[in-house]
Write a protein that holds these residues in place. Structure first.
Motif, PDB file in Angstrom:
ATOM      1  N   GLY A   1       0.817  -1.220   0.000  1.00 25.45           N
ATOM      2  CA  GLY A   1       0.000   0.000   0.000  1.00 25.45           C
ATOM      3  C   GLY A   1       0.846   1.264   0.000  1.00 25.45           C
ATOM      4  O   GLY A   1       0.502   2.242   0.668  1.00 25.45           O
ATOM      5  N   PHE A   2       1.941   1.252  -0.764  1.00 22.25           N
ATOM      6  CA  PHE A   2       2.834   2.419  -0.772  1.00 22.25           C
ATOM      7  C   PHE A   2       2.090   3.691  -1.166  1.00 22.25           C
ATOM      8  O   PHE A   2       2.190   4.711  -0.499  1.00 22.25           O
ATOM      9  CB  PHE A   2       3.980   2.199  -1.776  1.00 22.25           C
ATOM     10  N   ARG A   3       1.382   3.630  -2.303  1.00 17.98           N
ATOM     11  CA  ARG A   3       0.697   4.820  -2.819  1.00 17.98           C
ATOM     12  C   ARG A   3      -0.789   4.743  -2.502  1.00 17.98           C
ATOM     13  O   ARG A   3      -1.371   3.655  -2.484  1.00 17.98           O
ATOM     14  CB  ARG A   3       0.887   4.928  -4.343  1.00 17.98           C
ATOM     15  N   PRO A   4      -1.403   5.883  -2.279  1.00 15.99           N
ATOM     16  CA  PRO A   4      -2.839   5.857  -1.949  1.00 15.99           C
ATOM     17  C   PRO A   4      -3.697   5.537  -3.175  1.00 15.99           C
ATOM     18  O   PRO A   4      -3.298   5.810  -4.305  1.00 15.99           O
ATOM     19  CB  PRO A   4      -3.094   7.290  -1.470  1.00 15.99           C
TER      20      PRO A   4
ATOM     21  N   TYR B   1      12.792   3.948  -3.768  1.00 19.30           N
ATOM     22  CA  TYR B   1      12.595   2.977  -4.838  1.00 19.30           C
ATOM     23  C   TYR B   1      11.115   2.760  -5.122  1.00 19.30           C
ATOM     24  O   TYR B   1      10.739   1.813  -5.788  1.00 19.30           O
ATOM     25  CB  TYR B   1      13.215   1.635  -4.451  1.00 19.30           C
ATOM     26  N   PHE B   2      10.277   3.633  -4.589  1.00 18.04           N
ATOM     27  CA  PHE B   2       8.843   3.345  -4.598  1.00 18.04           C
ATOM     28  C   PHE B   2       8.020   4.449  -5.252  1.00 18.04           C
ATOM     29  O   PHE B   2       6.897   4.711  -4.853  1.00 18.04           O
ATOM     30  CB  PHE B   2       8.375   3.073  -3.160  1.00 18.04           C
ATOM     31  N   GLY B   3       8.621   5.105  -6.236  1.00 17.84           N
ATOM     32  CA  GLY B   3       7.809   6.013  -7.043  1.00 17.84           C
ATOM     33  C   GLY B   3       8.163   7.478  -6.909  1.00 17.84           C
ATOM     34  O   GLY B   3       7.560   8.307  -7.579  1.00 17.84           O
TER      35      GLY B   3
HETATM   36  S1  SF4 Z   1      11.256   6.113   0.600  1.00 14.98           S
HETATM   37 FE1  SF4 Z   1       9.743   6.759  -0.952  1.00 14.98          FE
HETATM   38  S2  SF4 Z   1       7.873   5.641  -0.348  1.00 14.98           S
HETATM   39 FE2  SF4 Z   1       9.222   5.612   1.423  1.00 14.98          FE
HETATM   40  S3  SF4 Z   1       8.638   7.445   2.624  1.00 14.98           S
HETATM   41 FE3  SF4 Z   1      10.320   8.064   1.293  1.00 14.98          FE
HETATM   42  S4  SF4 Z   1       9.296   8.929  -0.524  1.00 14.98           S
HETATM   43 FE4  SF4 Z   1       7.796   7.675   0.561  1.00 14.98          FE
END
Ligand code: SF4
Length: 473
Positions: A193-196, A403-405
């Motif tokens: 659930g990384f992104r809403p 690494y998550f957007g």
């Molecule tokens: S690493 Fe990426 S997904 Fe995780 S808190 Fe930071 S910006 Fe958000």
């Protein structure tokens, strides 16, 4: 955060299934998500018997203004659609990477739009290419279509959404997705659930799915719930909502930076009001790092709500002493124009001398990434007559990549890695500097537990273990 220091944004999604005025609802909803990507926009719709696609570089208003007139012909009934705004992260900034992507798969037209980053995309791409797959784009998103196609051929015997589930099970990383065929819309959220991604409904039986709930109110939709991590939500030809799980959630890892900076204050993400969390970040910052100052000054626009909270908690008056020039060209349209963006951004915020002369000023910003414009801002405040300049930052120092957007600068370019914390204050020519602690930041969210959040860009604790990550160049 200053505009030149803004980590490159990722994407926004908006889809509608059923109900009236489908295209108008999509356009209004997507427009509220423009902050999530300004490089390109696109929309794919179903007319019932077939699907149509329109996408281009530019802002939502510009792209929707060039939709072919045939879409509005009498007798064309748009029944559902998905849309996307993009600011290229993985895949670079070329027009071919605008989304949705639309392909023919086993005799069906399938479209997809994606927010996030697939961590194992390079190895999956190599594997697919070795199998003979030909890619039209450099996005992670196209991988999902190839994986679906492979699953359809090998195992799933024509069941498109079984093939999708099979494809999703091979992905690692962040992916909120919308998919469309001529009679079905699907919403997907990765197991962490990384992104809403949230769902709303209309009185007329329609549904909307969007990256942020801000899209709902402007179109008259009412929030229903979030798409759960590891869930696929399917609206079929009769527009009935069906939920399927495609994976168990090892844990949640919601991006805390959505609350700190990315999401709009009018949205709810991960169950909490962004406005309330952001103000609470400011209050907590005032409790942790009090300051002797005459005036609290937000760095507009993103530092505003934390500054309101800080002023409330500290009892120090807030003043809008930095004036933003809204007519400076958009600094974010062309990600390649780094040097001109720097020049534009430094002239975007100007101090108002009458608000700062002889005063001890405390600036509130949501984050410092590179530090260049922060240094310039301190200089201009002193030049405008500020007696002292203090800085309070409503999150911890950024030290790691994402690494998550989210496309942060390389680690060496992050200010907190270039200058030891004890020297930062002097380096930025500040009278004092404090960051909010990570514990303090996480104490500001209410609905989810602190351990449900990703804080990897602050602490390097990646929810998807680094040994599973394909490092990008
Ligand atoms: S690493 Fe990426 S997904 Fe995780 S808190 Fe930071 S910006 Fe958000």
């Amino acid at each position: 955060m200053s505009h030149t220091e803004k980590p490159k944004e990722y994407c926004g999604l908006c889809g509608v299934s059923g109900g009236e005025r489908v295209l108008e609802r999509i356009q209004k909803g997507l427009h509220t998500l423009q902050h999530r990507g300004q490089e390109a926009a696109g929309v794919m719709v179903s007319t019932g018997p077939s699907c149509l696609l329109h996408k281009a570089t530019g802002l939502v208003e510009q792209v929707f203004a060039t939709i072919p007139p045939a879409w509005f012909d009498d007798g064309v009934n748009l029944t559902r659609g998905i849309s996307h705004v993009r600011y290229g992260t993985a895949g670079g900034s070329i027009a071919a990477n605008a989304q949705p992507l639309m392909v023919n798969m086993a005799g069906q037209t399938v479209g997809i739009a994606h927010n996030g980053t697939i961590c194992n995309a390079p190895s999956l791409r190599r594997e697919l290419q070795n199998d003979g797959a030909l890619f039209q784009t450099t996005t992670d998103t196209e991988l999902i279509l190839h994986l679906m196609s492979r699953a359809l051929q090998k195992r799933c015997h024509g069941h498109l959404w079984d093939a999708l589930a099979e494809a999703l099970s091979q992905l690692k990383g962040a992916f909120s997705l919308l998919l469309l065929t001529k009679d079905t819309m699907v919403a997907v959220r990765d197991p962490y659930g990384f992104r809403p991604l949230a769902i709303a409904d209309y009185d007329d039986g329609g549904y909307m799915v969007a990256s942020e709930t801000i899209a709902f109110g402007v179109t008259g939709a009412t929030s229903v719930r979030e798409v759960e991590p590891g869930e696929m939500v399917i609206w079929n030809h009769s527009n009935r909502l069906e939920s399927r799980r495609f994976a168990d959630s090892p844990r949640r890892a919601h991006c805390i930076f959505e609350h700190v900076y990315f999401a709009r204050p009018g949205s709810y993400v991960f169950g909490d009001s962004v406005y309330q969390v952001r103000k609470e970040l400011g209050r907590q910052l005032a409790r942790e790092a009090p300051v002797e100052a005459d005036v609290i000054v937000p760095v507009p626009d993103s530092g505003l709500y934390a500054a309101l909270g800080f002023a409330e908690q500290s009892g120090i008056p807030l003043d809008m002493a930095l004036s933003r020039n809204h007519y400076v060209g958009r600094t974010f349209i062309d990600p390649a124009l780094t040097s001109s963006r720097l020049k534009l951004a430094t002239s975007k915020l100007q101090p108002i001398p009458e608000a700062v002369i002889g005063k001890r000023v405390c600036l509130i910003d949501d984050s410092i990434v590179r530090g260049n414009t922060c240094r310039a801002r301190v200089h201009t405040l002193r030049a405008a007559g500020a007696r002292e300049v203090h800085l309070r930052v409503s999150c911890p120092p950024h030290r790691f990549g994402c690494y998550f957007g989210i496309d942060f600068p390389e680690r060496e370019a992050l200010l907190a890695n270039k200058v030891p914390l004890r020297d930062l204050c002097r380096s930025l020519r500040l009278d004092s500097l404090s960051y909010l602690s990570q514990t303090g930041m996480l104490s500001c969210v209410r609905t989810r537990k602190p351990e449900d959040f990703c804080c990897a860009c602050f602490d390097g604790e990646y929810p998807v273990q680094p040994d599973e990550l394909d490092k990008r160049p």
